[in-house]
Design a protein around this motif. Structure first.
Motif, PDB file in Angstrom:
ATOM      1  N   ILE A   1      38.997  49.672  52.153  1.00 38.01           N
ATOM      2  CA  ILE A   1      39.884  50.377  51.223  1.00 38.01           C
ATOM      3  C   ILE A   1      41.347  50.088  51.568  1.00 38.01           C
ATOM      4  CG2 ILE A   1      40.691  52.668  50.531  1.00 38.01           C
ATOM      5  CD1 ILE A   1      37.790  53.606  50.718  1.00 38.01           C
ATOM      6  N   ILE A   2      41.684  50.140  52.834  1.00 38.07           N
ATOM      7  CA  ILE A   2      43.063  49.850  53.250  1.00 38.07           C
ATOM      8  C   ILE A   2      43.441  48.418  52.885  1.00 38.07           C
ATOM      9  CG2 ILE A   2      44.556  49.574  55.272  1.00 38.07           C
ATOM     10  CD1 ILE A   2      43.032  51.956  56.503  1.00 38.07           C
TER      11      ILE A   2
ATOM     12  N   PRO B   1      47.252  43.386  47.115  1.00 34.52           N
ATOM     13  CA  PRO B   1      48.173  43.149  45.994  1.00 34.52           C
ATOM     14  C   PRO B   1      49.630  43.418  46.354  1.00 34.52           C
ATOM     15  CG  PRO B   1      46.364  44.552  45.306  1.00 34.52           C
ATOM     16  CD  PRO B   1      46.256  44.395  46.778  1.00 34.52           C
ATOM     17  N   LEU B   2      49.866  44.398  47.228  1.00 35.64           N
ATOM     18  CA  LEU B   2      51.238  44.683  47.630  1.00 35.64           C
ATOM     19  C   LEU B   2      51.820  43.526  48.431  1.00 35.64           C
ATOM     20  CD1 LEU B   2      50.855  48.411  48.698  1.00 35.64           C
ATOM     21  CD2 LEU B   2      51.396  47.469  46.460  1.00 35.64           C
ATOM     22  N   THR B   3      50.996  42.912  49.260  1.00 39.14           N
ATOM     23  CA  THR B   3      51.440  41.742  50.015  1.00 39.14           C
ATOM     24  C   THR B   3      51.746  40.577  49.077  1.00 39.14           C
ATOM     25  OG1 THR B   3      50.078  42.456  51.867  1.00 39.14           O
ATOM     26  CG2 THR B   3      50.807  40.167  51.882  1.00 39.14           C
TER      27      THR B   3
ATOM     28  N   GLY C   1      58.927  50.233  43.063  1.00 37.97           N
ATOM     29  CA  GLY C   1      58.238  51.149  42.160  1.00 37.97           C
ATOM     30  C   GLY C   1      56.952  50.544  41.614  1.00 37.97           C
ATOM     31  N   GLY C   2      56.997  49.266  41.268  1.00 34.46           N
ATOM     32  CA  GLY C   2      55.790  48.585  40.794  1.00 34.46           C
ATOM     33  C   GLY C   2      54.721  48.517  41.870  1.00 34.46           C
ATOM     34  N   MET C   3      55.143  48.247  43.094  1.00 35.14           N
ATOM     35  CA  MET C   3      54.183  48.204  44.195  1.00 35.14           C
ATOM     36  C   MET C   3      53.578  49.586  44.449  1.00 35.14           C
ATOM     37  SD  MET C   3      56.393  45.645  46.613  1.00 35.14           S
ATOM     38  CE  MET C   3      55.419  45.811  48.080  1.00 35.14           C
ATOM     39  N   LEU C   4      54.396  50.624  44.384  1.00 36.22           N
ATOM     40  CA  LEU C   4      53.894  51.984  44.554  1.00 36.22           C
ATOM     41  C   LEU C   4      52.926  52.339  43.435  1.00 36.22           C
ATOM     42  CD1 LEU C   4      54.061  54.657  46.142  1.00 36.22           C
ATOM     43  CD2 LEU C   4      55.909  55.308  44.591  1.00 36.22           C
ATOM     44  N   LEU C   5      53.241  51.933  42.211  1.00 35.91           N
ATOM     45  CA  LEU C   5      52.364  52.193  41.078  1.00 35.91           C
ATOM     46  C   LEU C   5      51.015  51.503  41.247  1.00 35.91           C
ATOM     47  CD1 LEU C   5      52.184  53.529  38.273  1.00 35.91           C
ATOM     48  CD2 LEU C   5      52.976  51.356  37.330  1.00 35.91           C
ATOM     49  N   ILE C   6      51.027  50.263  41.706  1.00 28.84           N
ATOM     50  CA  ILE C   6      49.781  49.539  41.954  1.00 28.84           C
ATOM     51  C   ILE C   6      48.935  50.266  42.993  1.00 28.84           C
ATOM     52  CG2 ILE C   6      48.825  47.418  42.966  1.00 28.84           C
ATOM     53  CD1 ILE C   6      51.183  45.919  41.688  1.00 28.84           C
ATOM     54  N   ALA C   7      49.561  50.693  44.081  1.00 27.32           N
ATOM     55  CA  ALA C   7      48.827  51.389  45.144  1.00 27.32           C
ATOM     56  C   ALA C   7      48.270  52.720  44.645  1.00 27.32           C
ATOM     57  CB  ALA C   7      49.732  51.610  46.353  1.00 27.32           C
TER      58      ALA C   7
ATOM     59  N   ILE D   1      47.505  53.590  41.525  1.00 27.20           N
ATOM     60  CA  ILE D   1      46.401  53.332  40.585  1.00 27.20           C
ATOM     61  C   ILE D   1      45.127  53.008  41.353  1.00 27.20           C
ATOM     62  CG2 ILE D   1      45.551  51.701  38.854  1.00 27.20           C
ATOM     63  CD1 ILE D   1      48.407  51.635  37.724  1.00 27.20           C
ATOM     64  N   GLN D   2      45.241  52.197  42.400  1.00 25.46           N
ATOM     65  CA  GLN D   2      44.061  51.865  43.193  1.00 25.46           C
ATOM     66  C   GLN D   2      43.489  53.094  43.890  1.00 25.46           C
ATOM     67  OE1 GLN D   2      45.506  48.681  45.671  1.00 25.46           O
ATOM     68  NE2 GLN D   2      44.497  47.167  44.385  1.00 25.46           N
ATOM     69  N   VAL D   3      44.346  53.939  44.437  1.00 29.57           N
ATOM     70  CA  VAL D   3      43.872  55.149  45.111  1.00 29.57           C
ATOM     71  C   VAL D   3      43.167  56.068  44.120  1.00 29.57           C
ATOM     72  CG1 VAL D   3      44.652  57.271  46.246  1.00 29.57           C
ATOM     73  CG2 VAL D   3      45.511  55.066  47.008  1.00 29.57           C
ATOM     74  N   VAL D   4      43.712  56.206  42.916  1.00 26.75           N
ATOM     75  CA  VAL D   4      43.079  57.054  41.896  1.00 26.75           C
ATOM     76  C   VAL D   4      41.719  56.491  41.500  1.00 26.75           C
ATOM     77  CG1 VAL D   4      43.268  57.810  39.486  1.00 26.75           C
ATOM     78  CG2 VAL D   4      45.212  58.043  41.022  1.00 26.75           C
ATOM     79  N   VAL D   5      41.635  55.180  41.319  1.00 24.57           N
ATOM     80  CA  VAL D   5      40.354  54.560  40.958  1.00 24.57           C
ATOM     81  C   VAL D   5      39.338  54.767  42.074  1.00 24.57           C
ATOM     82  CG1 VAL D   5      39.212  52.336  40.572  1.00 24.57           C
ATOM     83  CG2 VAL D   5      41.311  52.876  39.354  1.00 24.57           C
ATOM     84  N   PHE D   6      39.741  54.571  43.317  1.00 23.24           N
ATOM     85  CA  PHE D   6      38.817  54.779  44.440  1.00 23.24           C
ATOM     86  C   PHE D   6      38.406  56.239  44.535  1.00 23.24           C
ATOM     87  CE2 PHE D   6      40.973  50.991  46.657  1.00 23.24           C
ATOM     88  CZ  PHE D   6      40.196  50.115  45.928  1.00 23.24           C
ATOM     89  N   TRP D   7      39.342  57.154  44.256  1.00 22.51           N
ATOM     90  CA  TRP D   7      39.033  58.576  44.317  1.00 22.51           C
ATOM     91  C   TRP D   7      37.990  58.931  43.255  1.00 22.51           C
ATOM     92  CZ3 TRP D   7      41.120  62.083  47.759  1.00 22.51           C
ATOM     93  CH2 TRP D   7      40.776  63.416  47.545  1.00 22.51           C
ATOM     94  N   LYS D   8      38.169  58.396  42.041  1.00 21.40           N
ATOM     95  CA  LYS D   8      37.223  58.697  40.960  1.00 21.40           C
ATOM     96  C   LYS D   8      35.846  58.095  41.220  1.00 21.40           C
ATOM     97  CE  LYS D   8      40.387  59.654  37.261  1.00 21.40           C
ATOM     98  NZ  LYS D   8      40.680  59.494  35.851  1.00 21.40           N
ATOM     99  N   LYS D   9      35.800  56.989  41.942  1.00 24.99           N
ATOM    100  CA  LYS D   9      34.511  56.391  42.287  1.00 24.99           C
ATOM    101  C   LYS D   9      33.833  57.128  43.436  1.00 24.99           C
ATOM    102  CE  LYS D   9      35.098  51.721  40.673  1.00 24.99           C
ATOM    103  NZ  LYS D   9      34.582  50.396  40.882  1.00 24.99           N
ATOM    104  N   GLY D  10      34.546  58.042  44.075  1.00 18.81           N
ATOM    105  CA  GLY D  10      33.973  58.832  45.160  1.00 18.81           C
ATOM    106  C   GLY D  10      34.001  58.147  46.510  1.00 18.81           C
ATOM    107  N   TRP D  11      34.888  57.198  46.682  1.00 24.45           N
ATOM    108  CA  TRP D  11      34.942  56.460  47.945  1.00 24.45           C
ATOM    109  C   TRP D  11      35.607  57.265  49.055  1.00 24.45           C
ATOM    110  CZ3 TRP D  11      36.194  50.606  47.045  1.00 24.45           C
ATOM    111  CH2 TRP D  11      35.204  50.066  46.245  1.00 24.45           C
TER     112      TRP D  11
END
Length: 105
Positions: free
Chosen positions: A35-36, A42-44, A83-89, A91-101
């Protein structure tokens, strides 16, 4: 002999249980590391693209170079990229949260 065979089977069962527990813990650790990694890859990439120091004007000939990134000369471009990098991160955290990871971390 039967008692020894029973103890042997119990010992094998305990060893199998221990190995399963160790494997399960390692899988949880690998999940966290994955997950990390998925969040930072993408941020890199974005940081690598914006760290290339392009120039719109050739310093020797003073000609305009059309294929460079014009957003590098935006007054707030650094903040837009962050801001774009923060938004990408996020969105990924929200998607992982919704998947129950994140339920058993």
């Amino acid at each position: 002999m039967d008692l020894i065979e029973n103890y042997k089977e119990i010992a094998n069962s305990v060893i199998d249980l221990y190995l399963s527990m160790v494997s399960n813990r390692m899988n949880e650790i690998m999940k966290v590391l994955t997950i990390i990694s998925v969040i930072f890859i993408p941020l890199t990439f974005v940081a690598g693209i914006y760290g290339m120091n392009f120039s719109r004007v050739d310093p020797i000939t003073n000609k305009q170079m059309p294929d460079n990134m014009p957003e590098l000369y935006s007054p707030h471009g650094y903040y837009y990229a962050l801001g774009g990098m923060l938004l990408i991160a996020l969105i990924q955290v929200v998607v992982f949260w919704k998947k129950g990871w994140f339920t058993k971390l």
